[in-house]
Design an enzyme around this catalytic site. Structure first.
Site, PDB file in Angstrom:
ATOM      1  N   ASP A   1      -2.203  10.582  -1.376  1.00  7.22           N
ATOM      2  CA  ASP A   1      -2.511   9.583  -2.404  1.00  7.22           C
ATOM      3  C   ASP A   1      -2.891  10.244  -3.713  1.00  7.22           C
ATOM      4  O   ASP A   1      -2.738   9.654  -4.776  1.00  7.22           O
ATOM      5  CB  ASP A   1      -3.618   8.646  -1.929  1.00  7.22           C
ATOM      6  CG  ASP A   1      -3.090   7.676  -0.889  1.00  7.22           C
ATOM      7  OD1 ASP A   1      -2.850   8.107   0.248  1.00  7.22           O
ATOM      8  OD2 ASP A   1      -2.868   6.502  -1.237  1.00  7.22           O
TER       9      ASP A   1
ATOM     10  N   ALA B   1       0.805   5.049  -2.242  1.00  8.65           N
ATOM     11  CA  ALA B   1       0.674   5.309  -3.678  1.00  8.65           C
ATOM     12  C   ALA B   1       1.940   4.945  -4.469  1.00  8.65           C
ATOM     13  O   ALA B   1       1.850   4.229  -5.482  1.00  8.65           O
ATOM     14  CB  ALA B   1       0.273   6.765  -3.895  1.00  8.65           C
TER      15      ALA B   1
ATOM     16  N   ARG C   1       0.874  -1.178   0.000  1.00  4.40           N
ATOM     17  CA  ARG C   1       0.000   0.000   0.000  1.00  4.40           C
ATOM     18  C   ARG C   1       0.909   1.225   0.000  1.00  4.40           C
ATOM     19  O   ARG C   1       2.127   1.125   0.121  1.00  4.40           O
ATOM     20  CB  ARG C   1      -0.989   0.012   1.167  1.00  4.40           C
ATOM     21  CG  ARG C   1      -0.725  -0.876   2.324  1.00  4.40           C
ATOM     22  CD  ARG C   1       0.471  -0.443   3.099  1.00  4.40           C
ATOM     23  NE  ARG C   1       0.348   0.952   3.490  1.00  4.40           N
ATOM     24  CZ  ARG C   1       1.356   1.759   3.698  1.00  4.40           C
ATOM     25  NH1 ARG C   1       2.604   1.345   3.531  1.00  4.40           N
ATOM     26  NH2 ARG C   1       1.178   3.019   4.060  1.00  4.40           N
TER      27      ARG C   1
END
Lengths: 362, 362
Positions: A241, A53, A51
């Site tokens: 993100d 970005a 996880r």
């Protein structure tokens, strides 16, 4: 960064095998697994084995490379693109990485595609490491400045979720300035937001800092405002993100609440935003950025941790773990952000600020 | 309120035995225990078998009564007062209840003291129930008003921690208006903040609402701001452990962050404040209210829940559960509070507002 005293990245190639850290078992176990098929890559991203970005982007690139190694046809590439693009909806790096793959293989003979994509993935990883390192260098100047007024007392940094090296390939975004400052001998201390529901702060950021030897304290997500009211936070550093062209920031749910508290207490609130997190087409983060909804029952209702014997167990505190809701991100409007720390330098969180650093997108 | 279909209070007397719900086992088990000694009462409060300012006050009163039944001497009363007063530092109801006991026994013959204190405790409990019921009636008018604009859609109320009947003797403070509205047939839905570290929202508020049949959804403490940004919260209702004469509110850690988000999104933020939560001597909540620090390792580092087999287990998500900090409360400055809902009506959260309702403290 350092793991058990040795340097490590989140994803790498050994021989012709792609390997990555399955972050779901941290901090309890350092589990390394192989990525050999498109499905491996999709599951790695969708199930949050990886996880963050930039780390998602790197995994998508290697996912395309292994998919094309297994089947280099146009149809297979399209399937791989669509499959990976649907695996997580919020991170802009994912689509960016996949588009790069399409551009790269476009016009190439089928037998040249896989090797070219492996080269692209490797280069992207090295570029990402350099980008994060640059963010660290720029961000460190802010910590140096604060340290001048602290008379040797630690510079207290609050961070939310994990935007450390585990969220990238190496260095991280929000934690990179802290590593740079710590490595240079600055007295730093990190307030680590637990970051429910997946507790990436308590699990991943704490583990990273522990492994690297950086002083830290885990606090509940409820605590940061109170600490700011009492002068115990010098600066907030968070990741992103997705960043709009106007400086709005979509980051892990709860980021917005910390930005409000920082604003109310005149605490600097910086977002570490590599340029590939910027969506140059978006103007209004609140209206335009899609917010991923994840399973409330699985992630809010049940909590996984190790017991005193080191056995992993899932428990619930609730009468009915199904009666839950799980919005994974929120949007912090630009007016609450002191600045963006990019690989090219620090700028105001607005269109003009970004334009100066990235004139090619002006 | 309703438990397994029957009405129940948090503390009551059966024959000559004081009984109360040990809330530490909820929602997993409804455990009822007896309070027979001063030490029982001290442990009930300090170990948070009971919590919530009004429920702590009621427990302290019965604690004094049983202590004096066991030893009615002046010296024993002083010991009981000091012991109970030191058991939790923040709740103003505790000291208020203990001072009432001293006033009541003052000048009484030793053999009359215990019975008088039991009467005082019983009357206090009934008064508390009436006070909370009145708060509910006043608060319900706000929900009725919102419902007029919702066209039958549910009125969405966000609450933090547990200020339901478990925090009082019955009805609760912040949840009392919700029970009143629900009982009257209003379409309500409650966003329940999990409220780490002790998860009183997920454990206690959710259990209360479940038992009473009120629709609710548990969310992480990070989520409320995002829901408010998207119009999903009509009003916030929270409790208070101590309210200054100027309207500042000390409540469970994290309340301040929700007040900031409500202010930023023009969402009404009301504090349900029975008058015995008001400290008429305090002017500046941030500077004057002592904030209890509790064990970070025990409460932040380790989480207790039941596994899929119903077995209670303690787990940690962190590499080192000792590296934690646990400030139990924060202060919400009056400027972020839309109003106070007291047993005498609703007023602005400031000195003038309180003066109109409580002229005797003017």
């Amino acid at each position: 960064m350092r793991v058990n005293g040795k340097d490590m990245r989140t994803i790498w190639v050994e021989g012709d095998v792609v390997k990555f850290i399955d972050q779901r078992f941290l901090p309890h176990e350092l589990k390394i697994i192989s990525l050999g098929t498109l499905e491996d890559a999709r599951a790695a991203i969708a199930d949050m084995k990886v996880r963050g970005a930039p780390c998602i982007g790197a995994t998508a690139l290697y996912g395309m490379a292994v998919a094309v190694r297994n089947d280099p046809s146009d149809a297979a590439i399209k399937t791989a693109y669509d499959t990976l693009n649907a695996s997580r909806p919020t991170a802009v790096n994912l689509k960016w990485a996949l588009d790069e793959c399409i551009k790269t293989v476009n016009g190439l003979a089928e037998n040249a595609r896989a090797e070219t994509l492996f080269q692209l993935a490797a280069k992207n990883c090295d570029d990402d490491v350099q980008m994060c390192s640059n963010i660290g260098d720029h961000g460190k100047t802010l910590l140096d400045e604060i340290a001048k007024h602290k008379k040797g007392e630690p510079v207290n940094i609050l961070t939310h979720c994990n935007a450390g090296w585990l969220a990238t390939v190496d260095w991280g975004t929000a934690i990179s300035p802290i590593y740079k400052a710590f490595n240079a001998g600055l007295n730093v201390h990190v307030w680590v937001d637990e970051t429910r529901p997946r507790s990436q702060g308590a699990r991943l950021t704490a583990w990273e800092l522990e492994q690297h030897g950086v002083p830290y304290t885990v606090i509940t997500d409820n605590s940061g405002g109170h600490l700011m009211q009492h002068g115990l936070v010098d600066i907030c550093l968070v990741g992103t993100d997705r960043t709009t062209a106007t400086g709005d920031v979509c980051n892990k749910i709860g980021t917005y609440l910390k930005a409000l508290a920082a604003f109310d207490n005149n605490v600097a609130f910086y977002v570490c935003a590599p340029s590939n997190s910027i969506d140059w087409h978006m103007q209004d983060g609140l209206k335009e950025i899609p917010i991923e909804m994840r399973s409330g029952e699985q992630e809010v209702g049940w909590i996984t941790g190790r017991d005193a014997d080191g056995v992993l167990r899932r428990v619930t505190t609730m009468p009915d773990p199904k009666k839950t809701r799980n919005d994974a991100f929120d949007v912090t409007p630009r007016k609450y952000i002191t600045g963006l720390i990019t690989e090219r330098g620090i700028c105001k969180a607005n269109r003009d600020g970004l334009r100066v650093l990235f004139p090619e997108h002006g």
